[in-house]
Motif scaffolding. Structure first.
Motif, mmCIF file in Angstrom:
data_model
loop_
_atom_site.group_PDB
_atom_site.id
_atom_site.type_symbol
_atom_site.label_atom_id
_atom_site.label_comp_id
_atom_site.label_asym_id
_atom_site.label_seq_id
_atom_site.Cartn_x
_atom_site.Cartn_y
_atom_site.Cartn_z
ATOM 1 N N ARG A 66 62.739 67.111 52.556
ATOM 2 C CA ARG A 66 63.877 67.110 53.484
ATOM 3 C C ARG A 66 63.751 68.252 54.495
ATOM 4 O O ARG A 66 64.026 68.069 55.691
ATOM 5 C CB ARG A 66 65.181 67.244 52.703
ATOM 6 C CG ARG A 66 65.594 65.971 51.975
ATOM 7 C CD ARG A 66 66.890 66.173 51.199
ATOM 8 N NE ARG A 66 67.403 64.916 50.656
ATOM 9 C CZ ARG A 66 68.515 64.802 49.944
ATOM 10 N NH1 ARG A 66 69.247 65.888 49.690
ATOM 11 N NH2 ARG A 66 68.909 63.621 49.485
ATOM 12 N N THR B 234 63.670 58.697 44.776
ATOM 13 C CA THR B 234 64.263 58.046 43.620
ATOM 14 C C THR B 234 63.348 58.093 42.402
ATOM 15 O O THR B 234 63.823 57.997 41.264
ATOM 16 C CB THR B 234 64.607 56.585 43.936
ATOM 17 O OG1 THR B 234 63.412 55.901 44.346
ATOM 18 C CG2 THR B 234 65.638 56.515 45.062
ATOM 19 N N GLN C 140 61.871 66.798 46.617
ATOM 20 C CA GLN C 140 62.835 66.231 47.576
ATOM 21 C C GLN C 140 63.334 67.310 48.531
ATOM 22 O O GLN C 140 63.445 67.077 49.751
ATOM 23 C CB GLN C 140 64.005 65.608 46.822
ATOM 24 C CG GLN C 140 65.095 65.053 47.732
ATOM 25 C CD GLN C 140 66.193 64.378 46.938
ATOM 26 O OE1 GLN C 140 66.037 63.244 46.503
ATOM 27 N NE2 GLN C 140 67.306 65.091 46.721
ATOM 28 N N SER C 141 63.621 68.493 48.007
ATOM 29 C CA SER C 141 64.101 69.588 48.850
ATOM 30 C C SER C 141 63.071 69.973 49.905
ATOM 31 O O SER C 141 63.402 70.170 51.083
ATOM 32 C CB SER C 141 64.439 70.792 47.973
ATOM 33 O OG SER C 141 64.792 71.913 48.767
ATOM 34 N N THR D 100 65.786 60.452 50.144
ATOM 35 C CA THR D 100 65.958 60.717 48.720
ATOM 36 C C THR D 100 64.749 60.186 47.944
ATOM 37 O O THR D 100 64.306 59.045 48.175
ATOM 38 C CB THR D 100 67.232 60.040 48.192
ATOM 39 O OG1 THR D 100 68.369 60.584 48.884
ATOM 40 C CG2 THR D 100 67.382 60.271 46.685
ATOM 41 N N THR E 181 59.208 69.290 40.042
ATOM 42 C CA THR E 181 60.320 68.404 39.731
ATOM 43 C C THR E 181 60.673 67.543 40.932
ATOM 44 O O THR E 181 60.340 67.851 42.076
ATOM 45 C CB THR E 181 61.561 69.220 39.326
ATOM 46 O OG1 THR E 181 61.983 70.004 40.466
ATOM 47 C CG2 THR E 181 61.242 70.157 38.171
ATOM 48 N N ARG E 182 61.393 66.461 40.644
ATOM 49 C CA ARG E 182 61.845 65.574 41.712
ATOM 50 C C ARG E 182 62.742 66.333 42.684
ATOM 51 O O ARG E 182 62.606 66.183 43.907
ATOM 52 C CB ARG E 182 62.586 64.373 41.120
ATOM 53 C CG ARG E 182 63.031 63.333 42.170
ATOM 54 C CD ARG E 182 63.978 62.325 41.550
ATOM 55 N NE ARG E 182 65.236 62.957 41.172
ATOM 56 C CZ ARG E 182 66.250 63.188 42.027
ATOM 57 N NH1 ARG E 182 66.150 62.836 43.306
ATOM 58 N NH2 ARG E 182 67.365 63.761 41.599
ATOM 59 N N ASP E 183 63.633 67.155 42.166
ATOM 60 C CA ASP E 183 64.559 67.889 43.038
ATOM 61 C C ASP E 183 63.814 68.838 43.972
ATOM 62 O O ASP E 183 64.156 68.949 45.154
ATOM 63 C CB ASP E 183 65.561 68.681 42.199
ATOM 64 C CG ASP E 183 66.599 67.794 41.536
ATOM 65 O OD1 ASP E 183 66.713 66.619 41.947
ATOM 66 O OD2 ASP E 183 67.288 68.271 40.608
ATOM 67 N N HIS E 184 62.813 69.517 43.436
ATOM 68 C CA HIS E 184 62.071 70.451 44.290
ATOM 69 C C HIS E 184 61.296 69.700 45.368
ATOM 70 O O HIS E 184 61.340 70.077 46.554
ATOM 71 C CB HIS E 184 61.106 71.293 43.452
ATOM 72 C CG HIS E 184 60.227 72.167 44.289
ATOM 73 N ND1 HIS E 184 60.687 73.300 44.924
ATOM 74 C CD2 HIS E 184 58.909 72.051 44.639
ATOM 75 C CE1 HIS E 184 59.697 73.857 45.611
ATOM 76 N NE2 HIS E 184 58.614 73.115 45.451
#
Length: 504
Positions: free
Chosen positions: A259, A269, A255-256, A267, A250-253
């Motif tokens: 980071r 996007t 990105q995490s 971020t 996923t995008r959230d994973h």
């Protein structure tokens, strides 16, 4: 019944198919994917580096110009596309620490002719597969897509790949079906090695705040990331390989992880493409079980650090092709096919250790970071940079062929005869080559007695490296080297060992 069924239409399977087709074998390639193309094989996520050894293989079969064109590498105006050195990809890296090309001493390599001896070429998987599939089809190879092998049986005379209600019988079956090889499991190969230290990711994304990410390879206190152009990012998260293929990307994973390993607040996007991998390092204990053989990732897997996977697999195919063809045609000397495992297994084992060494240095802990400093100092020296480049380029590979001559067992230099012929020109038909530089020409009869297997060429060379003659196997490896006055008896023995007896 075909002579050979190859399972897997990736670069390794296709290169092997070309070698067998060139030798006149009946070849069928089975590929589970319904189509050959994939976004993961394109110009961004499919980017790969070909080593000097792989470029030599394409040149020897007359495919280098076609591959350069497919890869978007333009030849210098007026230059011979086959003779001209590829766009430089010189140097490389060890565990993300770049080599200084200016410190690499090509002259330190034994028996290498002047030139870009260790340069590589940037390409991508789709270009490699297109070039090879077109060549395979020209050579009469049949390629079938959308075929999933589900069972495998064999006896003393044949092997059968089962796919649903269909059976594909051949004298030999070769698994070139990747790191999760079905053929490897069905044939009962032992697969041993070490478990992963990290989950790796490669992705094409749109990033807000991309200016906070440094370009190139970055080793950080929390992991590693590579930042290329056009939103292409790769990263390694030292989680013991726990995330690989276990959950959706996923995008959230993503990105995490980015980071965390970059230490920034960027971020994502949009995620256009993404895939994961690990540094799991495994190898089969043998590359042959009965009438089933393995090549490429089916035989050995490791992290992609240093770009060794594709090149090692192509080396497998080049080594196996002529040996399997000779076995099919019935003129292979006793034990020839067994030399495939004997020669290539140690090469694969060294690549796995090379990968493990890089992972060990990259680990984000104070002890490993201290080792990074030592390694940086070492590869900053001429000897250190040359050593690493030799390993990455493949030019340091030497098979133990039982000779003390330093050229025997190595890839042959591209010797130039005074008439303008190059050794690579003589190897396009897949035969071995006997180059005779001596005035006596005493090897002519011995070589011409095997003319369907050995091409004989004689005459002075621009630089004969102090040799009187060389015998080169179809895979470009020197099988025998003679001094100024070659020993015909020794030549006969070497020719018989690798090419069988004289033809009637």
């Amino acid at each position: 019944m075909h002579d050979v069924v190859i399972v897997g239409a990736g670069p390794v399977g296709l290169f092997l198919a070309c070698e067998l087709g060139l030798a006149g074998c009946s070849v069928l390639v089975l590929e589970r994917e319904p189509e050959s193309g994939s976004p993961l094989k394109g110009k961004l996520l499919g980017i790969r580096g070909l080593s000097a050894a792989s470029i030599e293989a394409f040149r020897r079969r007359g495919m280098l110009h076609e591959l350069r064109t497919a890869s978007g590498v333009h030849d210098t105006p007026g230059a011979d596309a086959e003779a001209h050195e590829p766009t430089s990809l010189r140097g490389g890296h060890f565990a993300g620490m770049r080599l200084d090309p200016g410190r690499i001493d090509a002259a330190a390599l034994p028996y290498r002719l002047p030139g870009a001896a260790m340069d590589g070429m940037r390409t991508y998987l789709e270009a490699v597969e297109t070039t090879l599939s077109e060549q395979a089809i020209r050579l009469g190879v049949e390629i079938r897509h959308g075929v999933t092998v589900s069972a495998l049986t064999q006896n003393e005379k044949s092997a059968i790949a089962h796919a649903g209600e269909h059976e594909y019988a051949a004298r030999w079956v070769v698994g070139c079906d990747g790191g999760r090889s079905t053929v490897r499991g069905l044939a009962g190969f032992s697969f041993v090695g070490t478990e992963p230290q990290f989950t790796g990711y490669t992705m094409q994304v749109t990033v807000a705040g991309a200016e906070k990410l440094h370009f190139g390879t970055n080793l950080t206190p929390t992991g590693m990331y590579l930042h290329f152009a056009a939103g292409h990012i790769a990263m390694a998260d030292f989680d013991g390989g726990a995330f690989d293929r276990s959950q959706p990307l996923t995008r959230d994973h993503l990105q995490s992880v980015l980071r965390r390993v970059s230490g920034t607040d960027v971020t994502l996007t949009e995620v256009h493409l993404a895939s994961s991998f690990t540094d799991r390092a495994m190898q089969t204990t043998t590359y042959r079980r009965g009438r089933v053989l393995l090549a490429g990732d089916a035989a050995h897997i490791h992290s992609p650090l240093g770009g060794q996977g594709l090149n090692t697999g192509l080396g497998d195919a080049m080594n196996l092709g002529w040996k399997l063809a000779a076995t099919v045609h019935g003129h292979a000397p006793d034990g020839l096919l067994d030399t495939y495992t004997r020669e290539r297994h140690p090469v694969g084992a060294k690549v796995l250790d090379w990968s493990r060494a890089q992972v060990a240095v990259m680990r984000p802990d104070p002890h490993c970071q201290a080792i990074q400093g030592v390694v940086r100092d070492l590869i900053g020296t001429g000897d250190g940079a040359t050593y690493v480049s030799e390993r990455l380029s493949g030019v340091s590979i030497r098979y133990d062929l039982g000779s003390e001559h330093p050229l025997v067992g190595r890839s042959a230099p591209d010797l130039h005869l005074e008439d303008g012929t190059r050794l690579s020109d003589l190897m396009r038909d897949g035969r071995g080559v006997a180059l005779d530089f001596s005035t006596a020409r005493s090897l002519r009869g011995a070589a011409e007695g095997r003319e369907s297997r050995i091409r004989y060429a004689a005459g002075p060379a621009e630089d004969d490296l102090g040799l009187g003659a060389v015998l080169v196997r179809p895979d470009g490896v020197v099988a025998w080297a003679g001094e100024r006055t070659p020993d015909r008896e020794a030549f006969e023995e070497a020719a018989g060992q690798w090419f069988g007896g004289p033809e009637s």
